[in-house]
Design a protein around this motif. Structure first.
Motif, PDB file in Angstrom:
ATOM      1  N   ASN A  60       3.231 -23.257 -20.903  1.00  0.00           N
ATOM      2  CA  ASN A  60       3.231 -21.542 -21.751  1.00  0.00           C
ATOM      3  C   ASN A  60       2.544 -20.742 -21.300  1.00  0.00           C
ATOM      4  OD1 ASN A  60       5.336 -22.251 -23.431  1.00  0.00           O
ATOM      5  ND2 ASN A  60       3.987 -24.121 -24.275  1.00  0.00           N
ATOM      6  N   GLY A  61       0.896 -22.200 -20.908  1.00  0.00           N
ATOM      7  CA  GLY A  61       0.056 -20.462 -20.150  1.00  0.00           C
ATOM      8  C   GLY A  61       0.679 -19.766 -18.765  1.00  0.00           C
ATOM      9  N   ILE A  62       1.160 -20.145 -18.238  1.00  0.00           N
ATOM     10  CA  ILE A  62       1.696 -19.453 -16.528  1.00  0.00           C
ATOM     11  C   ILE A  62       2.738 -18.707 -17.647  1.00  0.00           C
ATOM     12  CG2 ILE A  62       3.911 -19.628 -15.047  1.00  0.00           C
ATOM     13  CD1 ILE A  62       2.055 -22.331 -14.814  1.00  0.00           C
ATOM     14  N   GLY A  63       3.597 -18.804 -18.489  1.00  0.00           N
ATOM     15  CA  GLY A  63       5.044 -17.754 -18.771  1.00  0.00           C
ATOM     16  C   GLY A  63       4.056 -16.498 -18.969  1.00  0.00           C
ATOM     17  N   THR A  64       2.745 -16.403 -19.181  1.00  0.00           N
ATOM     18  CA  THR A  64       1.880 -14.858 -20.330  1.00  0.00           C
ATOM     19  C   THR A  64       0.878 -14.462 -19.150  1.00  0.00           C
ATOM     20  OG1 THR A  64       0.393 -16.194 -20.673  1.00  0.00           O
ATOM     21  CG2 THR A  64       1.124 -16.525 -22.320  1.00  0.00           C
ATOM     22  N   LYS A  65       0.732 -15.342 -17.989  1.00  0.00           N
ATOM     23  CA  LYS A  65       0.704 -14.349 -16.824  1.00  0.00           C
ATOM     24  C   LYS A  65       1.896 -13.392 -16.107  1.00  0.00           C
ATOM     25  CE  LYS A  65      -3.343 -17.775 -15.948  1.00  0.00           C
ATOM     26  NZ  LYS A  65      -3.537 -18.036 -17.431  1.00  0.00           N
ATOM     27  N   PHE A  89       9.983 -20.909 -19.579  1.00  0.00           N
ATOM     28  CA  PHE A  89       8.471 -21.097 -19.465  1.00  0.00           C
ATOM     29  C   PHE A  89       8.037 -19.534 -18.999  1.00  0.00           C
ATOM     30  CE2 PHE A  89       9.369 -25.441 -21.187  1.00  0.00           C
ATOM     31  CZ  PHE A  89       8.627 -25.521 -22.048  1.00  0.00           C
ATOM     32  N   ALA A  90       8.594 -19.884 -17.773  1.00  0.00           N
ATOM     33  CA  ALA A  90       8.508 -18.500 -16.596  1.00  0.00           C
ATOM     34  C   ALA A  90       8.137 -17.197 -16.958  1.00  0.00           C
ATOM     35  CB  ALA A  90       9.168 -18.630 -15.484  1.00  0.00           C
ATOM     36  N   GLY A  91       8.955 -16.630 -18.617  1.00  0.00           N
ATOM     37  CA  GLY A  91       8.838 -15.527 -18.931  1.00  0.00           C
ATOM     38  C   GLY A  91       9.657 -14.673 -18.257  1.00  0.00           C
ATOM     39  N   LYS A  92       9.138 -13.488 -17.953  1.00  0.00           N
ATOM     40  CA  LYS A  92       9.258 -12.398 -17.428  1.00  0.00           C
ATOM     41  C   LYS A  92       9.334 -13.043 -15.642  1.00  0.00           C
ATOM     42  CE  LYS A  92       9.979  -9.045 -20.687  1.00  0.00           C
ATOM     43  NZ  LYS A  92       9.432  -8.028 -21.317  1.00  0.00           N
ATOM     44  N   ASN A  93       8.408 -13.775 -15.508  1.00  0.00           N
ATOM     45  CA  ASN A  93       7.986 -13.712 -13.633  1.00  0.00           C
ATOM     46  C   ASN A  93       9.343 -14.423 -12.878  1.00  0.00           C
ATOM     47  OD1 ASN A  93       5.164 -13.110 -14.086  1.00  0.00           O
ATOM     48  ND2 ASN A  93       4.505 -15.470 -15.517  1.00  0.00           N
ATOM     49  N   PRO A  94       9.409 -14.177 -11.758  1.00  0.00           N
ATOM     50  CA  PRO A  94      10.281 -13.881 -10.791  1.00  0.00           C
ATOM     51  C   PRO A  94       9.591 -15.550 -10.421  1.00  0.00           C
ATOM     52  CG  PRO A  94       8.595 -13.030  -9.864  1.00  0.00           C
ATOM     53  CD  PRO A  94       7.951 -12.758 -11.505  1.00  0.00           C
ATOM     54  N   LYS A 120      23.680 -22.603  -7.407  1.00  0.00           N
ATOM     55  CA  LYS A 120      25.230 -23.228  -7.879  1.00  0.00           C
ATOM     56  C   LYS A 120      24.300 -23.911  -8.773  1.00  0.00           C
ATOM     57  CE  LYS A 120      29.088 -25.311  -8.228  1.00  0.00           C
ATOM     58  NZ  LYS A 120      29.084 -26.895  -8.572  1.00  0.00           N
ATOM     59  N   GLU A 121      23.867 -24.796  -8.457  1.00  0.00           N
ATOM     60  CA  GLU A 121      22.995 -26.328  -9.479  1.00  0.00           C
ATOM     61  C   GLU A 121      21.993 -25.270 -10.883  1.00  0.00           C
ATOM     62  OE1 GLU A 121      23.463 -29.764  -9.308  1.00  0.00           O
ATOM     63  OE2 GLU A 121      25.721 -29.336  -9.016  1.00  0.00           O
ATOM     64  N   ALA A 122      21.066 -24.750  -9.344  1.00  0.00           N
ATOM     65  CA  ALA A 122      20.072 -24.052 -10.349  1.00  0.00           C
ATOM     66  C   ALA A 122      20.737 -23.005 -11.301  1.00  0.00           C
ATOM     67  CB  ALA A 122      19.204 -22.665  -9.710  1.00  0.00           C
ATOM     68  N   LYS A 123      21.478 -22.718 -10.786  1.00  0.00           N
ATOM     69  CA  LYS A 123      22.018 -21.954 -12.437  1.00  0.00           C
ATOM     70  C   LYS A 123      22.601 -22.550 -13.975  1.00  0.00           C
ATOM     71  CE  LYS A 123      24.714 -17.192 -12.083  1.00  0.00           C
ATOM     72  NZ  LYS A 123      25.877 -16.529 -11.397  1.00  0.00           N
ATOM     73  N   GLU A 124      23.294 -23.671 -12.770  1.00  0.00           N
ATOM     74  CA  GLU A 124      24.183 -23.855 -13.994  1.00  0.00           C
ATOM     75  C   GLU A 124      23.104 -24.971 -15.178  1.00  0.00           C
ATOM     76  OE1 GLU A 124      26.784 -27.535 -12.490  1.00  0.00           O
ATOM     77  OE2 GLU A 124      28.029 -25.707 -11.614  1.00  0.00           O
ATOM     78  N   ASN A 125      22.042 -25.164 -14.484  1.00  0.00           N
ATOM     79  CA  ASN A 125      20.632 -25.965 -14.738  1.00  0.00           C
ATOM     80  C   ASN A 125      19.841 -24.302 -15.740  1.00  0.00           C
ATOM     81  OD1 ASN A 125      20.130 -28.569 -15.161  1.00  0.00           O
ATOM     82  ND2 ASN A 125      20.636 -27.948 -12.812  1.00  0.00           N
ATOM     83  N   GLY A 126      20.275 -23.464 -15.571  1.00  0.00           N
ATOM     84  CA  GLY A 126      19.491 -21.662 -16.346  1.00  0.00           C
ATOM     85  C   GLY A 126      18.886 -21.442 -15.626  1.00  0.00           C
ATOM     86  N   LEU A 127      18.422 -21.609 -14.036  1.00  0.00           N
ATOM     87  CA  LEU A 127      17.622 -20.339 -13.584  1.00  0.00           C
ATOM     88  C   LEU A 127      18.388 -19.533 -12.764  1.00  0.00           C
ATOM     89  CD1 LEU A 127      14.714 -19.863 -12.863  1.00  0.00           C
ATOM     90  CD2 LEU A 127      15.025 -22.060 -10.541  1.00  0.00           C
ATOM     91  N   VAL A 128      18.020 -18.456 -12.454  1.00  0.00           N
ATOM     92  CA  VAL A 128      18.425 -17.611 -11.395  1.00  0.00           C
ATOM     93  C   VAL A 128      17.116 -17.314 -11.121  1.00  0.00           C
ATOM     94  CG1 VAL A 128      19.384 -14.952 -10.989  1.00  0.00           C
ATOM     95  CG2 VAL A 128      20.341 -17.008 -13.230  1.00  0.00           C
ATOM     96  N   ALA A 129      17.356 -18.086  -9.437  1.00  0.00           N
ATOM     97  CA  ALA A 129      15.933 -18.027  -8.795  1.00  0.00           C
ATOM     98  C   ALA A 129      16.001 -16.364  -7.721  1.00  0.00           C
ATOM     99  CB  ALA A 129      15.731 -19.505  -7.925  1.00  0.00           C
ATOM    100  N   LYS A 130      14.142 -16.109  -7.756  1.00  0.00           N
ATOM    101  CA  LYS A 130      14.826 -15.222  -6.915  1.00  0.00           C
ATOM    102  C   LYS A 130      14.992 -15.140  -5.389  1.00  0.00           C
ATOM    103  CE  LYS A 130      12.960 -10.942  -7.395  1.00  0.00           C
ATOM    104  NZ  LYS A 130      13.015 -10.111  -8.365  1.00  0.00           N
ATOM    105  N   ASP A 131      14.583 -16.904  -4.812  1.00  0.00           N
ATOM    106  CA  ASP A 131      15.648 -17.248  -4.121  1.00  0.00           C
ATOM    107  C   ASP A 131      15.379 -18.693  -3.688  1.00  0.00           C
ATOM    108  OD1 ASP A 131      16.273 -17.041  -0.979  1.00  0.00           O
ATOM    109  OD2 ASP A 131      15.038 -14.778  -0.719  1.00  0.00           O
TER     110      ASP A 131
END
Length: 363
Positions: A60-65, A89-94, A120-131
């Protein structure tokens, strides 16, 4: 007595526990825990396991940074080492996704294919990774490129490295330190103003920091059910050799005494097992499987060890009808079995609490 390195309470009873220091060290003027000692003298950052609540506070702390988040997963145990809810939890952080232990996949596997599969697996688990990137932290493969990629995406921001226990996060951090500081520099605890055993901050040239967060326990990982001495049996250290079994209907494969694979119907077929080379596989008839397990668990079927059998969870049965060609039956934290043909009916048995799932074949 408090560790001067990280502020944790010193204890001498549990060598694997937080704040452990050998009794002989208590006579010294400055007392540090074993973790800080290894950090100072060997440049080793060791994983610390905190409770789920502790980790949620950190996340939660990371998301605020305003920071870059580097998420490490074990490519051999992708699903078992996945952190659910990371995007929230990442918030707007990449977030950059790094698959570690790429060196243990068979050499025939194309890295680009694995990266596409991870996306593909990440996207199905709700994460759109920057790379998405593949490394072997233990062997140093692609680590310089990973360091450069992190520097590019952080864009002058702080960096937080997150991951489950046993994904090689500490090895990754230690390799990054080597890449950033050079082999000859000696890193001491004075460079790591970590707070009470939850994070370690590694300073970067521009005044920002690379922060190592504790290894998170994923409760459905197989590693939590076995003796620490047996981790080396189920955790591959070198390239895994696929083992192919021609099975008739109503035959069973035991993976040590930790899991079992029943082939129920579909005609004579071959199945490919991707598990640690050290883990023994035993074949038997389905009708004999229960009695074989009863008689030989902890002996011929090991791990678990005989002394663990009293506490070892019962094996729970999960039945699947395979709908797609080339499907992996994944035993979380142990490996997977590739089933080639749709219409095949199988059952997987794992300790209560451990995950079994189906996915499109990785290899």
């Amino acid at each position: 007595m408090i560790c001067t390195g990280c502020g944790v309470k010193i204890q001498t009873g549990d060598m694997d526990g937080l704040g452990y220091a050998p009794p002989s060290s208590l006579e010294k003027e400055v007392i540090v825990c074993q973790r800080c000692f290894r950090l100072k003298h060997y440049n080793e950052v060791q994983d610390v396991s905190l409770t789920d609540d502790d980790f949620l506070k950190i996340l939660n702390g990371i998301g605020t940074k305003d920071a870059l988040i580097v998420k490490i997963i074990d490519i051999f145990d992708f699903n078992g080492s996945w952190l659910p809810g990371i995007q929230r939890f990442a918030g707007k952080n990449p977030v950059i996704l790094i698959g570690n232990k790429a060196d243990i996949l068979p050499k025939s596997v194309k890295q680009n294919k694995v990266i596409d599969w991870m996306k593909k697996e990440a996207k199905e688990n709700g994460l759109v990774a920057k790379d998405v990137f593949l490394v072997s932290a233990s062997r140093g493969h692609n680590m310089r490129e990973a360091a450069e990629m992190i520097d590019k995406y952080r864009n002058g921001k702080d960096v937080f490295v997150v991951g489950c226990t046993n994904v090689g996060k500490s090895t990754f951090i230690n390799r990054i330190i080597k890449e950033v500081t050079g082999e000859g520099d000696v890193i001491t605890t004075s460079h790591f103003p970590g707070t009470t055993l939850d994070i370690i901050e590694i300073p970067l040239d521009d005044g920002k920091s690379l922060t190592d967060t504790p290894g998170i326990i994923n409760h459905h990982q197989m590693a939590h059910y076995i003796d620490k001495r047996d981790l080396k049996i189920i955790t591959p250290k070198k390239e895994i050799k696929p083992r192919v079994f021609q099975l008739n209907e109503q035959q069973t494969l035991f993976f040590g005494g930790l899991a079992r694979f029943d082939y129920l119907s579909g005609g004579r077929k071959s199945f490919t097992c991707y598990l640690s080379n050290e883990l023994a596989i035993h074949r038997t008839k389905l009708e004999n499987a229960d009695s074989l397990y009863e008689k030989h668990a902890g002996e011929m079927l090991t791990p678990p060890r005989p002394e663990q059998l009293g506490d070892f969870p019962e094996l729970v049965r999960h039945e699947f009808t395979i709908k797609q060609a080339k499907t992996d039956v994944v035993f979380s934290g142990l490996g997977w079995v590739t089933v080639n043909d749709p219409g095949t009916i199988i059952a997987a048995h794992v300790p209560k609490g451990v995950q079994v799932l189906l996915r499109k074949s990785l290899i």
